[in-house]
Design a protein around this motif. Structure first.
Motif: not given
Length: 383
Positions: A314-319, A209-228
């Protein structure tokens, strides 16, 4: 790319010294974006615009400058090898236990650590076509099997990647870049969730998730609570503007973090880097400003590419990945890239990804982008 002939030449040069894996002979060094200094030396151009490496054109938070300055009197001292204060800040920011965090010398360092921790020469790594080239490099570095799954509309085809994992029972790691570099495509969290649920828990899924700050919708932090078996890798090199300091971090389960922290080199993040990253993380107003500026300038560039008759993804990043397919024999991505270089504008050709007709262009400041478009217009109309 390293050709079979050059690989054979390297093997001959090594003589009695043999690499650990034959795949290393087929490994081409990672090619970075052309440095400004090199362009100045080659062409004698003093006014250079670099839009090749997806750096933040706004720089970094003013708070970073202060934090770096405060460390200058301590450069003779080793940094905190565990990065205690940065980890605490990251734990609070990501709502996760600090024991789940691993720090790296940029996110590339963490990708390398993960491969070395989980992949042997008998294993396989699965990744998408047109995804970050480092994934295929890591397979070669480990002497492992690299499984490249054909892309779908320039992005990850998760159904095909799931099938590839099942077809390759020795798969140990799957890399997913979201948003993807260099294409800018983005997957929805529910798509990734279904993918992880459908593969063996023994396969590590690394979400880059190198470009997550440019696309907060790509934040998958919640998946860590479900999968080890999920690791999220992020960096301070992009939106935070700390590319020159090399700081990244990984979020994972505690057992994974304990393992990769054994592999991690001591003091892999400098004292200055630790302080800068902590200050950068605290200034989310700067990140919001960077994101808004990027969105505004990206929309403007898209309109200009349309006007020039250039296709883009179309890009979700800064490029933006732009296709140079003008109906003129003399025009190609290679020729346009060269003409841009000669006029002091650096972008990123994508032939190494098998995208020979495409250029990846970082979204710059309004001034940078105007310079780019004016130069592009001049090049395309002069052919």
């Amino acid at each position: 790319m390293l050709t079979p002939q050059s690989a054979e030449s390297l093997a001959t040069t090594l003589s009695a010294l043999t690499p650990a894996y034959d795949s290393l002979l087929a490994l081409a060094p990672y090619q970075t974006g052309k440095p400004v200094e090199e362009l100045i030396f080659e062409y004698g151009i003093s006014d250079v615009v670099k839009l090749a490496s997806n750096e933040n054109p706004l720089g970094c938070s003013p708070q970073v400058t202060l934090a770096v300055t405060e460390q200058l009197g301590q450069l003779a001292r080793y940094p905190d090898g565990n990065g205690y204060y940065l980890k605490q800040a990251l734990a609070e920011f990501n709502k996760i236990d600090a024991a789940c965090i691993t720090l790296g010398n940029g996110s590339n360092d963490l990708l390398d650590i993960l491969a070395r921790s989980f992949v042997s020469a008998n294993d396989a790594i699965v990744y998408s076509q047109y995804a970050f080239v480092v994934y295929s490099m890591l397979a070669k570095m480990q002497g492992a099997t690299g499984v490249e799954v054909p892309a779908k509309r320039f992005g990850h085809d998760l159904e095909a990647m799931s099938q590839a994992v099942h077809n390759q029972p020795n798969t140990k790691v799957v890399f997913i870049a979201n948003p993807n570099n260099p294409t800018g495509t983005q997957l929805k969290q529910e798509e990734i969730q279904r993918f992880i649920a459908n593969i063996p828990s023994s396969v590590l899924v690394v979400l880059d998730e190198a470009y997550i700050e440019y696309s907060p919708d790509s934040n998958n932090r919640a998946l860590l609570d479900e999968f080890d078996n999920v690791v999220i890798v992020r960096t301070f090199s992009k939106a935070y503007g700390l590319a020159g300091l090399r700081v990244g971090y990984a979020l994972s389960s505690v057992p994974v973090a304990k393992l990769i922290n054994r592999i991690r080199q001591p003091f892999n993040v400098s004292r200055v880097g630790l302080a800068a990253a902590q200050a950068a993380l605290a200034d989310q107003d700067f990140i919001e400003y960077s994101r808004e500026s990027n969105q505004e300038q990206k929309r403007w560039l898209e309109k200009q590419f349309d006007a020039l008759g250039l296709g883009f993804v179309p890009s979700a990043g800064n490029f933006i990945m732009v296709e140079i397919a003008v109906e003129m024999e003399a025009v190609s991505a290679t020729s346009v890239n060269q003409a841009l270089l000669e006029q002091g504008v650096i972008v990123r050709p994508l032939a190494v990804y098998g995208l020979s007709n495409w250029l990846r262009i970082t979204v710059g400041t309004a001034e940078d982008n105007l310079r780019l478009i004016d130069t592009l217009h001049s090049i395309l109309t002069s052919q």
